[in-house]
Design a protein around this motif. Structure first.
Motif, short mmCIF file in Angstrom:
data_model
loop_
_atom_site.label_atom_id
_atom_site.label_comp_id
_atom_site.label_asym_id
_atom_site.label_seq_id
_atom_site.Cartn_x
_atom_site.Cartn_y
_atom_site.Cartn_z
N TYR A 69 -33.49 56.44 -7.36
CA TYR A 69 -33.92 56.23 -5.98
C TYR A 69 -32.87 55.40 -5.25
CZ TYR A 69 -36.68 54.90 -1.94
OH TYR A 69 -37.13 54.71 -0.66
N ASP A 70 -32.44 55.89 -4.08
CA ASP A 70 -31.48 55.19 -3.24
C ASP A 70 -32.23 54.61 -2.06
OD1 ASP A 70 -29.63 54.73 -1.02
OD2 ASP A 70 -28.12 55.69 -2.29
N GLU A 71 -32.40 53.29 -2.06
CA GLU A 71 -33.20 52.63 -1.02
C GLU A 71 -32.64 52.84 0.38
OE1 GLU A 71 -34.95 48.19 -0.18
OE2 GLU A 71 -34.58 48.80 -2.24
N SER A 72 -31.32 52.87 0.51
CA SER A 72 -30.74 53.06 1.84
C SER A 72 -30.99 54.47 2.38
CB SER A 72 -29.25 52.74 1.83
OG SER A 72 -28.55 53.65 1.02
N LEU A 73 -31.05 55.47 1.51
CA LEU A 73 -31.37 56.84 1.93
C LEU A 73 -32.87 57.06 2.05
CD1 LEU A 73 -29.02 59.12 -0.21
CD2 LEU A 73 -28.91 58.71 2.24
N GLY A 74 -33.64 56.34 1.23
CA GLY A 74 -35.08 56.57 1.18
C GLY A 74 -35.42 57.81 0.38
N LYS A 81 -31.05 60.19 -5.35
CA LYS A 81 -29.63 60.52 -5.18
C LYS A 81 -28.96 60.52 -6.56
CE LYS A 81 -25.43 58.53 -3.19
NZ LYS A 81 -24.91 57.40 -2.43
N ASN A 108 -42.04 56.04 -4.63
CA ASN A 108 -41.19 55.84 -3.44
C ASN A 108 -41.44 56.86 -2.33
OD1 ASN A 108 -39.59 53.66 -4.65
ND2 ASN A 108 -38.79 55.26 -5.95
N ASN A 160 -37.96 60.55 6.86
CA ASN A 160 -39.26 59.88 6.81
C ASN A 160 -40.44 60.79 7.15
OD1 ASN A 160 -38.33 57.35 5.94
ND2 ASN A 160 -37.67 56.87 8.02
#
Length: 137
Positions: free
Chosen positions: A49-54, A57, A83, A90
């Motif tokens: 999980y890439d927090e900046s992409l949501g 990745k 997530n 979004n």
């Protein structure tokens, strides 16, 4: 601006002009060349999980597998998606329904359409394999 003749005591700052001879020392920054790498492929990757992409990745690799990161949908009964919503824009999935009775995605794998060796590259055709739970009457 660079001098016209070399100084006998060079500074530690890089020149604005390239040297004629290649350096025996590696560069401190990566090349921006579009030439293919001679390095072997990185192999199959499992997304994180890439927090900046949501969204999930992968790093560079032969394929990218979402693993369990997409399993379920929203906060549906029995199948909370980790997530959620796991989208780049979004867009939410909705939370109603029951896991593996109502619609949901379990997993997505992106791989080279041509098969073969080498890492995925920008602009390349890919095959997307989705494991989904479809509602049926």
């Amino acid at each position: 601006s660079p001098s016209l003749s070399p100084t006998p005591n060079p500074s530690m700052h890089p020149s604005l002009e390239p040297s004629i001879e290649p350096s025996s020392e590696p560069s401190l920054s990566p090349s921006t060349s579009s030439e293919p790498s001679s390095q072997p492929p990185s192999g199959s990757q499992t997304a994180s999980y890439d927090e900046s992409l949501g969204a999930p990745k992968c790093s560079v690799g032969l394929s990218c597998d979402s693993g369990t990161l997409l399993n379920g949908r929203g906060t549906m009964n029995g199948g909370n998606e980790t997530n959620s919503p796991n989208t780049l824009n979004n867009c939410t999935d909705g939370n109603s329904g029951t896991y593996h009775i109502d619609e949901s995605i379990d997993r997505i794998v992106v791989s080279r359409a041509s098969g073969g060796e080498g890492d995925l590259t920008e602009g390349e055709n890919v095959t997307i394999t989705a494991t989904v739970w479809c509602w049926s009457q």
